[in-house]
Design a protein around this motif. Structure first.
Motif, mmCIF file in Angstrom:
data_model
loop_
_atom_site.group_PDB
_atom_site.id
_atom_site.type_symbol
_atom_site.label_atom_id
_atom_site.label_comp_id
_atom_site.label_asym_id
_atom_site.label_seq_id
_atom_site.Cartn_x
_atom_site.Cartn_y
_atom_site.Cartn_z
ATOM 1 N N LYS A 138 -12.309 -42.459 24.723
ATOM 2 C CA LYS A 138 -12.076 -41.730 25.963
ATOM 3 C C LYS A 138 -13.363 -41.005 26.308
ATOM 4 C CE LYS A 138 -7.137 -41.031 25.493
ATOM 5 N NZ LYS A 138 -6.067 -40.024 25.390
ATOM 6 N N TYR A 140 -15.299 -38.338 28.777
ATOM 7 C CA TYR A 140 -15.043 -37.191 29.640
ATOM 8 C C TYR A 140 -16.347 -36.668 30.237
ATOM 9 C CZ TYR A 140 -10.592 -36.873 27.127
ATOM 10 O OH TYR A 140 -9.365 -37.137 26.578
ATOM 11 N N LEU A 148 -11.341 -36.583 32.386
ATOM 12 C CA LEU A 148 -11.367 -37.930 31.821
ATOM 13 C C LEU A 148 -11.920 -38.880 32.879
ATOM 14 C CD1 LEU A 148 -10.628 -39.925 29.533
ATOM 15 C CD2 LEU A 148 -8.377 -40.134 30.600
#
Length: 155
Positions: free
Chosen positions: A60, A62, A73
């Motif tokens: 992920k 960010y 995100l």
């Protein structure tokens, strides 16, 4: 000039630390405990950072702005490093050196221009979220029909 340079470095470091705290807070709220977390600087200023968390086969990514207290995100990137064929590619000496150097390697399996299988790898520390420049360092491994590496190149 030295005082200003020192102040700039101090601001950069304090913001990097604040971004790390924000990313770890996000990691603590995840369902699965991330196996990797890191904060990378974004170009052109001490006020933006790229936070990366790895959960399973997904990273992920960010955008973190500590001055604003904002963590957003931006993308989820899947890596196929546990794929049977890619595990063999990762044993190649060049692949081992890259994995030693790369902080957050992303492995992709696809087809090359000649129809052969191609494994590519890049590091999430290099593509920027604020500049549209793609992956500046991407290695490509061309494979034969048996899954053996026949050539290595950079794209």
């Amino acid at each position: 000039a030295l005082v200003l340079a020192g102040a700039y470095v101090g601001v950069c470091e304090s913001n990097r630390l604040a971004a790390g705290v924000m990313l770890r807070r996000e990691a603590a709220s995840s369902v699965a405990a991330p196996s990797f977390d890191h904060v990378f600087p974004e170009p052109f200023g001490p006020h933006r950072f790229r936070g990366v968390l790895r959960e399973g086969d997904a990273y992920k990514v960010y955008l973190i702005e500590p001055f604003r207290g904002r963590l957003e995100l931006k993308s989820t990137v899947r890596t196929r490093d546990q794929d049977r064929l890619l595990r063999r590619v990762r044993e190649h000496p060049t692949a081992r050196r890259l994995e030693w150097f790369f902080k957050a390697p992303v492995w992709v399996l696809g087809k090359g221009e000649n129809g052969r299988s191609r494994a590519t790898v890049y590091d999430l520390r290099f593509p920027s979220l604020v500049l549209d420049r793609g992956n500046p360092f991407e290695a490509a491994f061309e494979l034969d029909g048996k899954g053996e590496v026949v050539s290595v190149g950079w794209r």
